[in-house]
Write a protein that holds these residues in place. Structure first.
Motif, PDB file in Angstrom:
ATOM      1  N   LEU A 168       0.837  -1.200   0.000  1.00  0.00           N
ATOM      2  CA  LEU A 168       0.000   0.000   0.000  1.00  0.00           C
ATOM      3  C   LEU A 168       0.876   1.254   0.000  1.00  0.00           C
ATOM      4  CD1 LEU A 168      -3.136   0.332   0.111  1.00  0.00           C
ATOM      5  CD2 LEU A 168      -2.871   0.781   2.555  1.00  0.00           C
ATOM      6  N   LEU A 169       1.875   1.266   0.900  1.00  0.00           N
ATOM      7  CA  LEU A 169       2.822   2.376   0.928  1.00  0.00           C
ATOM      8  C   LEU A 169       3.787   2.303  -0.251  1.00  0.00           C
ATOM      9  CD1 LEU A 169       3.687   2.560   4.723  1.00  0.00           C
ATOM     10  CD2 LEU A 169       2.593   4.344   3.380  1.00  0.00           C
ATOM     11  N   GLY A 170       4.171   1.085  -0.605  1.00  0.00           N
ATOM     12  CA  GLY A 170       5.139   0.912  -1.688  1.00  0.00           C
ATOM     13  C   GLY A 170       4.659   1.488  -2.997  1.00  0.00           C
ATOM     14  N   GLU A 171       3.394   1.260  -3.335  1.00  0.00           N
ATOM     15  CA  GLU A 171       2.892   1.779  -4.605  1.00  0.00           C
ATOM     16  C   GLU A 171       2.838   3.308  -4.594  1.00  0.00           C
ATOM     17  OE1 GLU A 171      -1.061   0.818  -5.631  1.00  0.00           O
ATOM     18  OE2 GLU A 171      -1.950   1.542  -3.749  1.00  0.00           O
ATOM     19  N   THR A 172       2.654   3.870  -3.401  1.00  0.00           N
ATOM     20  CA  THR A 172       2.682   5.329  -3.278  1.00  0.00           C
ATOM     21  C   THR A 172       4.021   5.879  -3.749  1.00  0.00           C
ATOM     22  OG1 THR A 172       1.143   5.315  -1.413  1.00  0.00           O
ATOM     23  CG2 THR A 172       2.537   7.256  -1.659  1.00  0.00           C
ATOM     24  N   PHE A 173       5.099   5.240  -3.316  1.00  0.00           N
ATOM     25  CA  PHE A 173       6.427   5.746  -3.662  1.00  0.00           C
ATOM     26  C   PHE A 173       6.871   5.322  -5.058  1.00  0.00           C
ATOM     27  CE2 PHE A 173       6.275   5.755   0.993  1.00  0.00           C
ATOM     28  CZ  PHE A 173       6.522   7.107   1.189  1.00  0.00           C
ATOM     29  N   ILE A 174       6.335   4.213  -5.571  1.00  0.00           N
ATOM     30  CA  ILE A 174       6.590   3.861  -6.969  1.00  0.00           C
ATOM     31  C   ILE A 174       5.979   4.918  -7.881  1.00  0.00           C
ATOM     32  CG2 ILE A 174       6.043   2.208  -8.793  1.00  0.00           C
ATOM     33  CD1 ILE A 174       6.255  -0.003  -6.681  1.00  0.00           C
ATOM     34  N   CYS A 175       4.748   5.280  -7.572  1.00  0.00           N
ATOM     35  CA  CYS A 175       4.088   6.347  -8.336  1.00  0.00           C
ATOM     36  C   CYS A 175       4.867   7.651  -8.204  1.00  0.00           C
ATOM     37  CB  CYS A 175       2.656   6.524  -7.837  1.00  0.00           C
ATOM     38  SG  CYS A 175       1.696   7.739  -8.763  1.00  0.00           S
ATOM     39  N   GLY A 176       5.357   7.915  -6.994  1.00  0.00           N
ATOM     40  CA  GLY A 176       6.174   9.112  -6.792  1.00  0.00           C
ATOM     41  C   GLY A 176       7.415   9.110  -7.647  1.00  0.00           C
ATOM     42  N   ALA A 177       8.073   7.956  -7.743  1.00  0.00           N
ATOM     43  CA  ALA A 177       9.290   7.851  -8.554  1.00  0.00           C
ATOM     44  C   ALA A 177       8.986   8.132 -10.022  1.00  0.00           C
ATOM     45  CB  ALA A 177       9.902   6.458  -8.399  1.00  0.00           C
ATOM     46  N   ILE A 230      -6.127   1.621  -5.032  1.00  0.00           N
ATOM     47  CA  ILE A 230      -6.358   2.608  -6.098  1.00  0.00           C
ATOM     48  C   ILE A 230      -5.912   3.998  -5.659  1.00  0.00           C
ATOM     49  CG2 ILE A 230      -8.142   3.828  -7.410  1.00  0.00           C
ATOM     50  CD1 ILE A 230      -9.704   1.170  -7.471  1.00  0.00           C
ATOM     51  N   PHE A 231      -6.393   4.423  -4.497  1.00  0.00           N
ATOM     52  CA  PHE A 231      -6.195   5.814  -4.107  1.00  0.00           C
ATOM     53  C   PHE A 231      -4.830   6.092  -3.482  1.00  0.00           C
ATOM     54  CE2 PHE A 231     -10.856   5.641  -4.413  1.00  0.00           C
ATOM     55  CZ  PHE A 231     -11.060   6.746  -5.221  1.00  0.00           C
ATOM     56  N   PHE A 232      -4.192   5.094  -2.882  1.00  0.00           N
ATOM     57  CA  PHE A 232      -2.859   5.325  -2.332  1.00  0.00           C
ATOM     58  C   PHE A 232      -1.843   5.613  -3.431  1.00  0.00           C
ATOM     59  CE2 PHE A 232      -4.227   4.296   1.843  1.00  0.00           C
ATOM     60  CZ  PHE A 232      -3.207   4.661   2.707  1.00  0.00           C
ATOM     61  N   ALA A 233      -2.077   5.095  -4.625  1.00  0.00           N
ATOM     62  CA  ALA A 233      -1.151   5.357  -5.725  1.00  0.00           C
ATOM     63  C   ALA A 233      -1.076   6.847  -6.040  1.00  0.00           C
ATOM     64  CB  ALA A 233      -1.580   4.577  -6.968  1.00  0.00           C
ATOM     65  N   PHE A 234      -2.241   7.518  -5.988  1.00  0.00           N
ATOM     66  CA  PHE A 234      -2.271   8.942  -6.339  1.00  0.00           C
ATOM     67  C   PHE A 234      -1.553   9.821  -5.316  1.00  0.00           C
ATOM     68  CE2 PHE A 234      -5.962   7.231  -8.638  1.00  0.00           C
ATOM     69  CZ  PHE A 234      -5.692   7.702  -9.920  1.00  0.00           C
ATOM     70  N   ILE A 235      -1.426   9.342  -4.075  1.00  0.00           N
ATOM     71  CA  ILE A 235      -0.733  10.123  -3.045  1.00  0.00           C
ATOM     72  C   ILE A 235       0.706  10.400  -3.461  1.00  0.00           C
ATOM     73  CG2 ILE A 235       0.052  10.132  -0.641  1.00  0.00           C
ATOM     74  CD1 ILE A 235      -2.347   8.370   0.037  1.00  0.00           C
ATOM     75  N   GLY A 236       1.309   9.448  -4.183  1.00  0.00           N
ATOM     76  CA  GLY A 236       2.710   9.590  -4.564  1.00  0.00           C
ATOM     77  C   GLY A 236       2.995  10.778  -5.467  1.00  0.00           C
ATOM     78  N   ILE A 237       1.977  11.256  -6.202  1.00  0.00           N
ATOM     79  CA  ILE A 237       2.209  12.354  -7.147  1.00  0.00           C
ATOM     80  C   ILE A 237       2.600  13.628  -6.403  1.00  0.00           C
ATOM     81  CG2 ILE A 237       1.194  13.776  -8.962  1.00  0.00           C
ATOM     82  CD1 ILE A 237      -0.711  11.432  -9.562  1.00  0.00           C
TER      83      ILE A 237
END
Length: 468
Positions: free
Chosen positions: A283-292, A336-343
């Motif tokens: 859940l956290l990991g996808e946040t930072f993948i999206c951030g990268a 779904i929504f944790f991914a968008f946090i990374g932006i």
């Protein structure tokens, strides 16, 4: 030719190797601190079973300690002069103790009463901060000093943040391979194995930086002579308008950086019904993948709009992405929504060091010497202040919903609403305050151009005086 002279000649043309090797310094930094942030509250609240009020008290005492430790370390670093430079000796000295403390964080005396557990908790997190600050402050101070050119600084920051996000992924995913449920008291002995592996990784990343990383620039080798006294350095930092508005934004960002990993293990379990720690880590990991994936986008935005406007946009983007977390309730919705946090998060990560680098540049423009240590020391203090705010928030909300002591059997709708407030509403409010602070930040436009142009002349003068 001396070590520093040789290093300086190599550094005149910074290359990708310098960016990568410096990124490994950030890698170890993030592995240590984010593992601390992710695990320490959950461990002491659910495994050690300390009252949330006692944990909050511990972090308040820890932050009072930091009010002396962090600025003092910055002052000492600025005043240091060795043939290896001002910063590297402290980095070298801190690595092994920091790795050892990563294990000791998870070895409290379980047979003792709450008072002994609390005393151990306070002592060990203070010791952690001594060595973490020694490492973090000095490796961070090197960034604006090594990468002087604004374009080079953005390139280095781009690489640094990509490696940093990999570090975040490791910090969040690693525990899940060893601990099935972070909140299960039966997981207690497994935490120390996680700490041991983290300590080894910290040593490896820091060693790569020390062997292949860029050295300090020769033209700043005399700056220790102009470094102000301890109390004067604090006064200078606190009177700097650019720095104080930066602090408003920095505290808001670090509040969210601290709140998200701290509360996600419990939010994920009781709000999203995710019990497997690997899924929580993802859940956290996808946040930072999206951030990268979005770092290059933010790099482009910075080149077009500058750090100030870019940071405002990233804060707004981050707020928008946090709002849905108040309403979702299933694992699918979470992923779904944790991914968008990374932006928005990646935009803020990119801009923090760029903005503070500009602030240090402005101070050098005004004073003629670089005092990164003093500024980073005060910055580190306010970072810890944001941690106090995080735990005061957690303590206030959990007490108000009757969850002062961890009890999974009493996680009713009130507890779930409290967790939603902690992960969505409060972070959004803080980011809104940060946006307001950046509107008043004065170091942009003509003033920033004046500082950058003036520094070119100052650095040329310093080079001529050092015989380069």
């Amino acid at each position: 030719m001396s070590i520093m002279e040789n290093s300086e000649k190599k550094l005149e043309k910074s290359n990708f190797k310098h960016y990568i090797s410096y990124g490994f310094a950030q890698f170890s930094d993030i592995i240590a601190y984010q593992s601390f942030t992710l695990l320490i509250f959950t461990f002491y609240y659910t495994n050690v079973e300390l009252d949330v009020s006692l944990i909050t008290l511990g972090f308040i005492i820890w932050s009072i300690w930091n009010s002396f430790n962090d600025p003092l370390m910055g002052y000492i670093s600025d005043k240091t002069h060795t043939k290896w430079g001002r910063r590297r000796p402290y980095i070298i000295f801190s690595i092994i103790p920091l790795a050892v403390v990563m294990v000791l964080l998870f070895t409290p005396p379980m047979g003792a009463g709450d008072t002994i557990k609390l005393v151990y908790f306070i002592i060990i997190i203070c010791i952690f901060d001594v060595f973490y600050t020694m490492y973090n402050l000095n490796q961070t101070c090197l960034f604006p000093e090594i990468f002087i050119d604004p374009q080079e600084r953005v390139k280095a920051m781009n690489v640094k943040q990509i490696i940093g996000i990999i570090g975040l992924l490791v910090a969040f995913l690693l525990p899940s391979f060893i601990i099935e449920d972070l909140t299960d008291p039966a997981s207690f002995p497994l935490y120390r194995y996680v700490g041991l592996i983290i300590g080894i990784i910290v040593i490896i990343g820091a060693t790569i930086f020390l062997i292949w990383g860029p050295r300090e620039r020769l033209e700043f080798s005399k700056d220790h002579e102009k470094a102000p006294s301890f109390f004067k350095s604090l006064k200078i930092a606190m009177k700097n308008k650019s720095f104080m508005w930066f602090i408003v934004v920095e505290v808001s960002n670090w509040y969210v950086f601290g709140m998200l990993p701290t509360i996600v293990p419990i939010y994920g379990k009781f709000v999203l019904n995710i019990t497997d720690s690997f899924q929580l880590s993802l859940l956290l990991g996808e946040t930072f993948i999206c951030g990268a994936l979005f770092i290059s986008v933010w790099k482009w935005v910075v080149s077009k709009l500058g750090p100030r406007k870019t940071w405002i946009i990233s804060q707004l983007t981050w707020i928008i992405s946090l709002i849905p977390l108040f309403f979702i309730s299933t694992p699918t919705q979470g992923f779904i929504f944790f991914a968008f946090i990374g932006i928005g998060l990646s935009g803020s990560m990119l801009n923090i060091d760029l903005i503070l680098g500009d602030v240090v540049d402005e101070d050098e423009f005004d004073t003629g010497a670089r005092n990164e240590g003093g500024y980073w020391g005060v910055t580190a203090f306010f970072m810890r202040l944001s941690t106090i705010l995080v735990f005061i928030s957690i303590n206030t909300i959990l007490e108000s919903v009757g969850w002062k002591v961890y009890d999974p059997e009493t996680a009713d709708e009130g507890v779930i609403t409290g967790l939603r407030i902690l992960i969505s509403l409060l972070p959004s409010i803080f980011l809104g305050i940060g946006m307001l602070g950046m509107f008043f930040y004065p170091l942009h436009g003509k003033r920033l151009a004046e500082v950058r142009n003036g520094l070119e002349k100052i650095h040329l003068d310093k080079k001529s005086k050092t015989g380069m």
